[in-house]
Design a protein around this motif. Structure first.
Motif, PDB file in Angstrom:
ATOM      1  N   PRO A 270       0.541  -0.416  -3.814  1.00 38.42           N
ATOM      2  CA  PRO A 270       1.752  -1.165  -4.166  1.00 38.42           C
ATOM      3  C   PRO A 270       1.444  -2.444  -4.936  1.00 38.42           C
ATOM      4  O   PRO A 270       0.602  -3.249  -4.540  1.00 38.42           O
ATOM      5  CB  PRO A 270       2.368  -1.490  -2.801  1.00 38.42           C
ATOM      6  N   GLY A 271       2.137  -2.606  -6.068  1.00 47.78           N
ATOM      7  CA  GLY A 271       2.019  -3.822  -6.857  1.00 47.78           C
ATOM      8  C   GLY A 271       0.752  -3.943  -7.673  1.00 47.78           C
ATOM      9  O   GLY A 271       0.513  -4.973  -8.304  1.00 47.78           O
ATOM     10  N   GLU A 272      -0.086  -2.894  -7.669  1.00 49.08           N
ATOM     11  CA  GLU A 272      -1.354  -2.948  -8.387  1.00 49.08           C
ATOM     12  C   GLU A 272      -1.467  -1.755  -9.337  1.00 49.08           C
ATOM     13  O   GLU A 272      -0.710  -0.789  -9.246  1.00 49.08           O
ATOM     14  CB  GLU A 272      -2.544  -2.907  -7.405  1.00 49.08           C
ATOM     15  N   GLN A 273      -2.444  -1.848 -10.247  1.00 47.70           N
ATOM     16  CA  GLN A 273      -2.761  -0.693 -11.073  1.00 47.70           C
ATOM     17  C   GLN A 273      -3.268   0.439 -10.180  1.00 47.70           C
ATOM     18  O   GLN A 273      -3.940   0.197  -9.177  1.00 47.70           O
ATOM     19  CB  GLN A 273      -3.856  -1.048 -12.088  1.00 47.70           C
ATOM     20  N   ALA A 274      -2.934   1.659 -10.540  1.00 47.71           N
ATOM     21  CA  ALA A 274      -3.430   2.801  -9.771  1.00 47.71           C
ATOM     22  C   ALA A 274      -4.960   2.855  -9.884  1.00 47.71           C
ATOM     23  O   ALA A 274      -5.517   2.602 -10.954  1.00 47.71           O
ATOM     24  CB  ALA A 274      -2.823   4.097 -10.311  1.00 47.71           C
ATOM     25  N   PRO A 275      -5.654   3.170  -8.791  1.00 44.22           N
ATOM     26  CA  PRO A 275      -7.116   3.245  -8.858  1.00 44.22           C
ATOM     27  C   PRO A 275      -7.580   4.437  -9.692  1.00 44.22           C
ATOM     28  O   PRO A 275      -7.023   5.531  -9.579  1.00 44.22           O
ATOM     29  CB  PRO A 275      -7.518   3.412  -7.391  1.00 44.22           C
ATOM     30  N   VAL A 276      -8.575   4.217 -10.526  1.00 42.95           N
ATOM     31  CA  VAL A 276      -9.143   5.317 -11.322  1.00 42.95           C
ATOM     32  C   VAL A 276     -10.141   6.055 -10.440  1.00 42.95           C
ATOM     33  O   VAL A 276     -11.208   5.527 -10.103  1.00 42.95           O
ATOM     34  CB  VAL A 276      -9.810   4.799 -12.602  1.00 42.95           C
ATOM     35  N   LEU A 277      -9.804   7.276 -10.069  1.00 39.19           N
ATOM     36  CA  LEU A 277     -10.611   8.056  -9.129  1.00 39.19           C
ATOM     37  C   LEU A 277     -11.328   9.218  -9.791  1.00 39.19           C
ATOM     38  O   LEU A 277     -12.303   9.739  -9.240  1.00 39.19           O
ATOM     39  CB  LEU A 277      -9.714   8.578  -8.000  1.00 39.19           C
TER      40      LEU A 277
END
Length: 385
Positions: A270-277
């Protein structure tokens, strides 16, 4: 009190903020409802159905904006090419707006500031907290349900192989392997849909409770080895991992990625860039013809190669970065969304007038512009206010 429902002007947006059912609900409560002509056509809800439910059809959106006390929309206000002006410019001081605003997103900052300058009192649906008394207002959960279902259907369409096990006269075809990364609402629906289609489903989530829910639906759980205290924040949402833990997660996923035919990405913070996985090297390791559907693309995406808003083939892998997947299921998505919005209206309206209790958690989290100012905490932080 007059409620206005304009036709959505975002390209390819087929949803609408009210169904004939919810119009009847609002009219029965003594509210007047105006629907822009043709607003529901993309969702197969026709003008005559709205009229039968008690709405009035308005030809001109500018007239609808001018006559309404409360505007209900699906997407954030945009520039209306046909009118040569922004939708916000057709709004006025003291008017209310309920829609998905995504006020913290940089692309929407100027529009949010315009709403404040116009004196519009706006509430964003993506701010509705996931608490028990707000469940029937939670349009974000409804749309995630649509995205999980339709995302897997898209993957099946692009996949050049059968999804279920198939027995034929020339031999048996094995079922495909599906990996769902992030088992929130969208991920859980993706798991259930892939299972229904006969796939062997795997799931990964840094949150133990979310992983347990995925397992209860029959998914094989991939243990990412992330400590709970580093993974789970307020309300059970995922926390942003440290670079070291994020790399650890990638390494675990990299061991399983080559065996997957479909990867469904829905991991969000929430409120952040999506993690690059998923890195480019991980994509290269997949079997030719495999598919990645990345519904986290609105927040940057979980795959480093996901094209924003389109579908592309890279390294023989189909990457689906369509941004409005719920809009591809317009009748069901509209039915769910409209119910959420009607419930929100019912929650706010007392004796024919909107009453805002600023101490109420639902109002506090969703209120975006008020008294000429941007008040949404996430938006203010993102804007540096």
């Amino acid at each position: 009190m007059v409620i206005g429902v304009p036709k959505e002007i975002m390209p390819s947006e087929a949803r609408v903020a009210a169904s004939p059912d919810t119009v009847k609900q609002m009219v029965d409560k003594g509210l007047e409802v105006l629907i822009e002509k043709g607003a529901g056509e993309g969702s197969f809800y026709h003008d005559e159905q709205y009229v039968e439910a008690g709405a009035k059809i308005i030809d001109d959106c500018a007239e609808l904006f001018a006559k309404s006390d409360l505007i209900l929309k699906v997407k954030e206000p945009l520039f209306n090419e046909a009118k040569g002006k922004h939708e916000v410019e057709m709004m006025r001081e003291g008017q209310y707006l309920i829609t998905f605003i995504h006020p913290a997103a940089p692309v929407n900052h100027e529009m949010v500031k315009m709403l404040a300058k116009q004196g519009v009192i706006s509430l964003t649906l993506d701010g509705v907290p996931r608490i028990s008394r707000a469940q029937n207002l939670d349009a974000l959960t409804s749309m995630s349900t649509c995205a999980g279902y339709k995302g897997i259907m898209l993957a099946g369409n692009y996949l050049p192989r059968f999804m279920p096990q198939i027995f034929t006269a020339v031999g048996m075809i094995k079922p495909v392997n599906v990996l769902v990364i992030g088992s929130g609402v969208g991920g859980l629906q993706a798991i259930a849909t892939a299972k229904r289609l006969g796939a062997v489903v795997h799931a990964a989530d840094i949150r133990p409770d979310a992983a347990e829910q995925a397992g209860s639906l029959g998914a094989k759980i991939i243990d990412l080895g992330i400590p709970k205290e580093a993974a789970v924040g307020d309300g059970g949402y995922a926390l942003q991992l440290t670079p070291e833990l994020l790399e650890k997660e990638r390494k675990v996923l990299a061991e399983h990625v080559p065996e997957m035919d479909i990867i469904f990405c829905s991991a969000l913070v929430p409120g952040e860039q999506a993690p690059v996985l998923l890195t480019e090297e991980m994509v290269k390791s997949m079997k030719p013809g495999s598919v990645i559907v990345d519904i986290s693309i609105d927040q940057g995406g979980n795959c480093a190669l996901t094209p924003a808003g389109t579908v592309e083939v890279k390294h023989n892998i189909t990457l689906v970065g369509i941004k409005n997947i719920p809009g591809l299921l317009p009748t069901s998505a509209t039915w769910m969304f409209a119910q959420n919005v009607a419930n929100f209206v019912n929650y706010l309206v007392k004796d024919g007038k909107i009453v805002l209790d600023l101490e109420d958690e639902i109002i506090d989290k969703s209120l975006t512009t008020y008294n000429g100012e941007v008040v949404h905490k996430g938006a203010r932080k993102a804007m540096g206010l």
